[in-house]
Enzyme design. Structure first.
Site, PDB file in Angstrom:
ATOM      1  N   HIS A   1      -5.605  50.554 -18.393  1.00 41.70           N
ATOM      2  CA  HIS A   1      -5.476  50.876 -16.981  1.00 41.70           C
ATOM      3  C   HIS A   1      -6.549  51.867 -16.517  1.00 41.70           C
ATOM      4  O   HIS A   1      -6.673  52.139 -15.333  1.00 41.70           O
ATOM      5  CB  HIS A   1      -4.080  51.456 -16.735  1.00 41.70           C
ATOM      6  CG  HIS A   1      -3.745  51.681 -15.295  1.00 41.70           C
ATOM      7  ND1 HIS A   1      -4.449  51.088 -14.268  1.00 41.70           N
ATOM      8  CD2 HIS A   1      -2.799  52.416 -14.709  1.00 41.70           C
ATOM      9  CE1 HIS A   1      -3.934  51.468 -13.110  1.00 41.70           C
ATOM     10  NE2 HIS A   1      -2.928  52.278 -13.359  1.00 41.70           N
ATOM     11  N   CYS A   2      -7.348  52.389 -17.456  1.00 39.97           N
ATOM     12  CA  CYS A   2      -8.233  53.498 -17.068  1.00 39.97           C
ATOM     13  C   CYS A   2      -9.721  53.135 -17.060  1.00 39.97           C
ATOM     14  O   CYS A   2     -10.349  53.135 -16.005  1.00 39.97           O
ATOM     15  CB  CYS A   2      -7.989  54.684 -17.988  1.00 39.97           C
ATOM     16  SG  CYS A   2      -6.303  55.303 -17.867  1.00 39.97           S
ATOM     17  N   ILE A   3     -10.287  52.833 -18.238  1.00 39.47           N
ATOM     18  CA  ILE A   3     -11.754  52.725 -18.340  1.00 39.47           C
ATOM     19  C   ILE A   3     -12.325  51.597 -17.449  1.00 39.47           C
ATOM     20  O   ILE A   3     -13.346  51.800 -16.804  1.00 39.47           O
ATOM     21  CB  ILE A   3     -12.198  52.547 -19.819  1.00 39.47           C
ATOM     22  CG1 ILE A   3     -11.535  53.594 -20.722  1.00 39.47           C
ATOM     23  CG2 ILE A   3     -13.716  52.609 -19.954  1.00 39.47           C
ATOM     24  CD1 ILE A   3     -11.875  55.022 -20.461  1.00 39.47           C
TER      25      ILE A   3
END
Ligand SMILES: NC(=O)c1ccc[n+]([C@@H]2O[C@H](COP(=O)([O-])OP(=O)(O)OC[C@H]3O[C@@H](n4cnc5c(N)ncnc54)[C@H](O)[C@@H]3O)[C@@H](O)[C@H]2O)c1
Length: 401
Positions: free
Chosen positions: A256-258
């Site tokens: 969900h982040c990078i």
């Protein structure tokens, strides 16, 4: 203190488990299946032990709910909801908006509202505060702060207690109360001068990873073309004791982040008149990796994978977690399907994905390793097909990226 935590996913449940050691925590989530499991003391997140949830419930310190009215009376509200990209890969703040609505409609007095969801600089000041004021029927003097989350699910050496935590409030009072709250369960608090600095720092941390992963993925392609072993090259460069940080090549970035957060920075940059060229190029390189890998596999197999049984091993975006969000395995499967392969996947940690079950680790013509979980033995992967392509560097004896 009574603390409401909005969203009981990777971030919200992790915070809930730590906060419940000191406070009375209400974990609000829209997903009734998750809430009912949590109230039985069953954690759905790696790194949050079911025993800790059970203990907190037993002590009357934790309760999960889908009922917004249970937020009433909270002194602190933490927002930990998804901040994905929309179909145009632009920031999608709809979950934040619905969290603001439930907070505004149910708080019965002034509270400190902290955002832990990742978003662009200005979100707490220009988006969350106005949204809560818009939805409130009764006006309270709420305090607002940001403390971006740095949890790395599945990681054991760093946790809420020992990971330095950035924070800043919109006012000095908000900053002080935020420090008081987190100091109950975090040993290393780092105050910054404005919420915008904390928001930007979080985005930059993940942008740094995304750009460096893209760079090393490009090096993997260059090394292959030159007949040089990329991992040996990286190990060699890594012997320099300063000025170098090692990143590993892979099938791309997931989670969900990078793959998501840098686009939040790019979007806000563009609105401010600056083109985020590195972020765009890094996105392209990482998103192209599955295509590149499918091409390499086809080339090694007589120029075509048409009709061949290809097993994608590991569809989680990283080892030892069940999270498949933005996994590069998805793009790889698409690329192999386009080339006419008959694609199945194996991942005992994920188990069920897109309505299909994990296939046995055997009987394939070609296996390609995207993620290597500890519970999957390298020898078993090698036995699953006569040709094995490894993007992880963990299956010795396989063809390496
Ligand atoms: N997962 C990570 O490793 C990580 C690390 C750092 C920061 N973050 C950031 O934290 C935020 C949350 O991510 P996550 O991984 O915990 O997501 P997640 O999908 O695991 O959990 C989010 C939860 O919020 C719930 N939800 C959605 N809208 C809601 C609403 N309006 N009210 C209540 N609940 C709602 C969902 O049902 C879900 O259970 C994101 O901004 C993410 O970028 C995530």
């Amino acid at each position: 203190m009574k603390v409401a935590i909005i969203g009981q996913g990777y971030v919200g449940l992790t915070i809930s488990a730590f906060a419940a050691k000191h406070h009375e925590v209400v974990g609000f989530d829209l997903n009734s299946a998750i809430v009912s499991q949590l109230n039985k003391g069953i954690s759905h997140i790696e790194g949050v032990a079911s025993g800790d949830i059970k203990q907190a419930i037993f002590e009357g310190k934790y309760k999960a709910t889908t009922d917004g009215s249970e937020i009433a009376g909270s002194e602190i509200v933490v927002i930990a909801v998804p901040t994905p990209l929309d179909v145009n890969r632009k920031p999608d703040l709809t979950y934040i908006d619905s969290a603001c609505k439930v907070i505004a409609e149910n708080l019965t007095g002034p509270a400190l509202i902290i955002n832990e969801s990742t978003s662009f600089p200005g979100t707490i000041r220009n988006y969350i505060k106005p949204a809560i004021e818009k939805y409130s029927k009764q006006m309270f003097d709420h305090l607002y702060a940001i403390s971006p989350e740095r949890v790395d699910p599945g990681r054991e050496d760093f946790n809420q207690k020992n990971t330095p935590r950035l924070y800043a409030g919109l006012t000095l009072e908000a900053t002080a109360k935020t420090r008081d709250f987190y100091s109950t369960f975090c040993d290393n608090l780092v105050e910054v001068s404005s919420p915008e600095v904390a928001e930007a720092a979080k985005l930059f941390e993940n942008t740094f990873r995304q750009v460096n992963i893209a760079l090393v993925n490009e090096l993997a392609q260059i090394s292959h073309a030159l007949g040089i072993d990329v991992r040996e090259t990286l190990d060699a460069a890594g012997t320099k004791p300063y000025g170098f940080m090692k990143f590993a090549p892979s099938a791309g970035v997931g989670g969900h982040c990078i793959p998501v957060d840098p686009s939040y920075l790019a979007d806000v940059a563009e609105k401010a008149g600056v083109e985020a060229t590195f972020i765009k190029r890094a996105n392209e390189v990482n998103l192209d990796m599955p295509q590149y890998i499918a091409g390499r596999i086809a080339k090694d197999n007589g120029g075509s994978v048409k009709g061949k049984k290809v097993l994608v091993v590991g569809v989680a975006y990283k080892p030892n977690v069940a999270d498949t969000r933005e996994t590069p395995a998805e793009l790889l499967i698409d690329a192999l399907n386009v080339l006419g392969a008959v694609v199945t996947w194996n991942d005992p940690v994920v188990g069920n994905w897109h309505g299909t079950e994990s296939s046995p680790l055997s009987g394939a013509d070609i296996a390609v390793v995207v993620t290597k979980h500890d519970v999957v033995a390298a020898e078993d992967i090698l036995k699953s097909a006569p040709y094995v392509f490894d993007t992880t560097g963990k299956v010795k004896g396989a063809v390496q990226l």
